[in-house]
Design an enzyme around this catalytic site. Structure first.
Site, mmCIF file in Angstrom:
data_model
loop_
_atom_site.group_PDB
_atom_site.id
_atom_site.type_symbol
_atom_site.label_atom_id
_atom_site.label_comp_id
_atom_site.label_asym_id
_atom_site.label_seq_id
_atom_site.Cartn_x
_atom_site.Cartn_y
_atom_site.Cartn_z
ATOM 1 C CG HIS A 176 1.845 16.287 -23.654
ATOM 2 N ND1 HIS A 176 2.627 17.409 -23.838
ATOM 3 C CD2 HIS A 176 2.616 15.417 -22.938
ATOM 4 C CE1 HIS A 176 3.802 17.225 -23.254
ATOM 5 N NE2 HIS A 176 3.826 16.027 -22.706
ATOM 6 C CE LYS A 236 5.830 17.598 -13.722
ATOM 7 N NZ LYS A 236 5.888 16.404 -14.519
ATOM 8 C CG HIS A 290 6.595 11.459 -24.582
ATOM 9 N ND1 HIS A 290 5.232 11.393 -24.688
ATOM 10 C CD2 HIS A 290 6.862 12.503 -23.747
ATOM 11 C CE1 HIS A 290 4.682 12.340 -23.937
ATOM 12 N NE2 HIS A 290 5.660 13.022 -23.354
ATOM 13 C CG HIS A 311 -0.225 11.553 -25.035
ATOM 14 N ND1 HIS A 311 -0.751 12.001 -23.852
ATOM 15 C CD2 HIS A 311 1.086 11.335 -24.787
ATOM 16 C CE1 HIS A 311 0.196 12.040 -22.936
ATOM 17 N NE2 HIS A 311 1.326 11.646 -23.474
ATOM 18 C CG ASN A 322 -1.393 17.539 -19.907
ATOM 19 O OD1 ASN A 322 -0.413 16.858 -19.612
ATOM 20 N ND2 ASN A 322 -2.487 17.579 -19.164
ATOM 21 N NE ARG A 330 -4.093 -1.913 1.875
ATOM 22 C CZ ARG A 330 -4.090 -2.959 2.674
ATOM 23 N NH1 ARG A 330 -3.224 -3.012 3.663
ATOM 24 N NH2 ARG A 330 -4.934 -3.933 2.490
HETATM 25 P P1 NAD Z 1 13.159 5.951 -21.584
HETATM 26 O O1 NAD Z 1 12.993 5.817 -20.139
HETATM 27 O O2 NAD Z 1 12.648 4.866 -22.460
HETATM 28 O O3 NAD Z 1 14.700 6.191 -21.894
HETATM 29 C C1 NAD Z 1 15.093 6.355 -23.218
HETATM 30 C C2 NAD Z 1 16.214 5.396 -23.619
HETATM 31 O O4 NAD Z 1 17.446 5.898 -23.133
HETATM 32 C C3 NAD Z 1 16.089 3.983 -23.081
HETATM 33 O O5 NAD Z 1 16.548 3.078 -24.056
HETATM 34 C C4 NAD Z 1 17.044 3.982 -21.879
HETATM 35 O O6 NAD Z 1 17.537 2.700 -21.618
HETATM 36 C C5 NAD Z 1 18.119 4.911 -22.356
HETATM 37 N N1 NAD Z 1 18.826 5.662 -21.321
HETATM 38 C C6 NAD Z 1 18.273 6.285 -20.272
HETATM 39 N N2 NAD Z 1 19.212 6.998 -19.630
HETATM 40 C C7 NAD Z 1 20.378 6.792 -20.280
HETATM 41 C C8 NAD Z 1 21.702 7.278 -20.092
HETATM 42 N N3 NAD Z 1 21.999 8.164 -19.148
HETATM 43 N N4 NAD Z 1 22.664 6.838 -20.934
HETATM 44 C C9 NAD Z 1 22.357 5.972 -21.946
HETATM 45 N N5 NAD Z 1 21.122 5.507 -22.191
HETATM 46 C C10 NAD Z 1 20.142 5.927 -21.354
HETATM 47 O O7 NAD Z 1 12.482 7.293 -22.150
HETATM 48 P P2 NAD Z 1 12.239 8.750 -21.534
HETATM 49 O O8 NAD Z 1 12.150 9.637 -22.697
HETATM 50 O O9 NAD Z 1 13.199 9.076 -20.446
HETATM 51 O O10 NAD Z 1 10.806 8.614 -20.844
HETATM 52 C C11 NAD Z 1 9.654 8.382 -21.609
HETATM 53 C C12 NAD Z 1 8.564 7.927 -20.664
HETATM 54 O O11 NAD Z 1 8.318 8.945 -19.714
HETATM 55 C C13 NAD Z 1 7.252 7.645 -21.357
HETATM 56 O O12 NAD Z 1 6.753 6.413 -20.891
HETATM 57 C C14 NAD Z 1 6.348 8.784 -20.910
HETATM 58 O O13 NAD Z 1 4.995 8.413 -20.821
HETATM 59 C C15 NAD Z 1 6.913 9.070 -19.546
HETATM 60 N N6 NAD Z 1 6.626 10.413 -19.048
HETATM 61 C C16 NAD Z 1 6.110 10.532 -17.800
HETATM 62 C C17 NAD Z 1 5.850 11.773 -17.264
HETATM 63 C C18 NAD Z 1 5.338 11.894 -15.859
HETATM 64 O O14 NAD Z 1 4.990 13.002 -15.441
HETATM 65 N N7 NAD Z 1 5.298 10.831 -15.099
HETATM 66 C C19 NAD Z 1 6.133 12.929 -18.010
HETATM 67 C C20 NAD Z 1 6.664 12.783 -19.299
HETATM 68 C C21 NAD Z 1 6.923 11.510 -19.806
HETATM 69 N N1 GLY Z 2 4.017 15.571 -17.565
HETATM 70 C C1 GLY Z 2 2.773 16.165 -17.191
HETATM 71 C C2 GLY Z 2 2.580 16.242 -15.714
HETATM 72 O O1 GLY Z 2 3.417 15.844 -14.946
HETATM 73 O O2 GLY Z 2 1.565 16.688 -15.292
#
Ligand code: NAD
Ligand code: GLY
Length: 366
Positions: free
Chosen positions: A248, A227, A265, A252, A245, A121
């Protein structure tokens, strides 16, 4: 070291931004009053590079870290992976006082955050983002979750981290395409909140692209501050948080209709933001020249700004946008800009307007 604070009463936390933070991971966690057992959740790429230093730092501070490695990429953000993580946490006997370290990009951050939000939880999570996108966006603000076949991030929670540690050194190994994708979220902050940041990005883009440490530190800290302010005002997105957003809705939709295989993304939301800027010119009086500056900055960052969709693809895009979490009462809500630095959430936009803008994006010469 730069520190930005997310102010959420008892759930407040610092975001630290500096080189060499991975080596301080143990000391940072020691200050949280948590138990000795913990788990580092990472992906195969990041684990190969950074799991050892993270394990060393935690062990040196008296923790007993379990390493959980998931495959790299968006498909790891699934309930099947969540289940496998729960099983490993249970086998290692993690307790209520235990914690999870999310070591990786947004995929790992969202997944590990969701595992931590729900295991027993809810246990603590420390975010150690290693992509530019994760450092400026996904590690901050507590949105965690996984994807379903029906769509992205459809299962999730709000679970704020106890610390965010942005180690700038980790960005050195980030593939070029991922760095550029992260810039799409960076540019977004300029458009939604900060005209000065936008102008600074226009000036300093070459430095960011060559990963100049000082410029990266300054820009990441500014994005985190924006943020943190937005999340501090509206943690669970009942109002203002929706401005994050921008771009987005279409972004998306594009990710969904290309089955998450064509665009990163950041690439999809670059197109989405150019489209949102064009819609803003039509519907919110954003000057044409401002929309052009937006498109130009994404182009200079090496991000896509054009898209050519067939009529059936446009219908699929509209259908995908209607599945988005931002839909209210069946209506798709857009964030549009009045000027660079000021946006309006909850704008109603009809399909004909979107199609008109898609026409301009199909014909734009990159
Ligand atoms: P990711 O986590 O897939 O990382 C991108 C690639 O880079 C992967 O292959 C990873 O293994 C590699 N990588 C990561 N760090 C590295 C480093 N320092 N050196 C070498 N390789 C490295 O992609 P991302 O763009 O970081 O994240 C995308 C995700 O984030 C999506 O799922 C999206 O929905 C999510 N997201 C969430 C929020 C939120 O508020 N929670 C906001 C924006 C995006
Ligand atoms: N990435 C959008 C949010 O965190 O609200």
């Amino acid at each position: 070291m730069r520190t930005v604070r997310v102010s959420l009463g008892p759930r407040s936390y610092p975001i630290r931004i500096a080189p060499g933070l991975l080596a301080r991971l143990g000391r940072e966690c020691a200050g949280l009053g948590l138990g000795q057992r913990c788990a580092i959740l990472t992906d195969a790429n990041v684990g190969r590079l950074y799991a050892r230093p993270a394990q060393r730092a935690l062990t040196a501070a008296g923790f007993q870290p379990l390493l959980i490695t998931v495959p790299a990429g968006e498909t790891a953000k699934s309930l099947a992976t969540v289940r496998s993580c729960y099983d490993q946490l249970a086998a290692h006997r993690l307790e209520r006082q235990s914690f999870v370290v999310a070591l990786g990009g947004g995929v790992v951050g969202d997944l590990a955050g969701f595992v931590a939000a729900t295991y027993l939880r809810g246990i603590a999570v420390v975010q150690v983002p290693t992509t530019l996108l994760a450092q400026v966006d996904s590690s901050v603000g507590g949105k965690v979750g996984v994807n379903l076949k029906a769509g992205k991030n459809l299962v999730g929670a709000f679970h704020q981290p106890r610390r965010v540690l942005c180690d700038l050194d980790t960005l050195r190994t980030l593939p070029e395409r991922e760095l550029r994708a992260g810039l799409a979220e960076v540019i977004k902050y300029g458009i939604i909140c900060d005209a000065r940041l936008f102008a600074q990005l226009e000036r300093d883009l070459p430095k960011l692209l060559r990963r100049d440490p000082r410029t990266l530190a300054r820009v990441i800290a500014r994005c985190c501050q924006i943020k943190a302010d937005v999340v501090g005002q509206d943690e669970t997105e009942t109002g203002r948080r929706a401005i994050l957003n921008f771009g987005h809705t279409i972004g998306h939709g594009l990710e969904a209709i290309s089955r998450y295989g064509r665009y990163l993304h950041g690439e999809a939301i670059a197109i989405g933001q150019v489209a949102a800027a064009r819609l803003s010119t039509r519907l919110q009086g954003l000057p044409e020249a401002a929309a052009e500056r937006v498109a130009r900055l994404f182009e200079r960052a090496g991000l896509p700004t054009t898209v050519r969709l067939t009529a059936p693809q446009r219908r699929s895009l509209w259908a995908a946008m209607r599945l988005d979490k931002k839909v209210r009462g069946g209506e798709i809500k857009f964030v549009l800009a009045r000027r660079i630095g000021a946006v309006v959430p909850n704008c109603r936009v009809d399909e004909a307007e979107v199609n008109a803008v898609l026409d301009t994006l199909a014909s734009r010469k990159p």
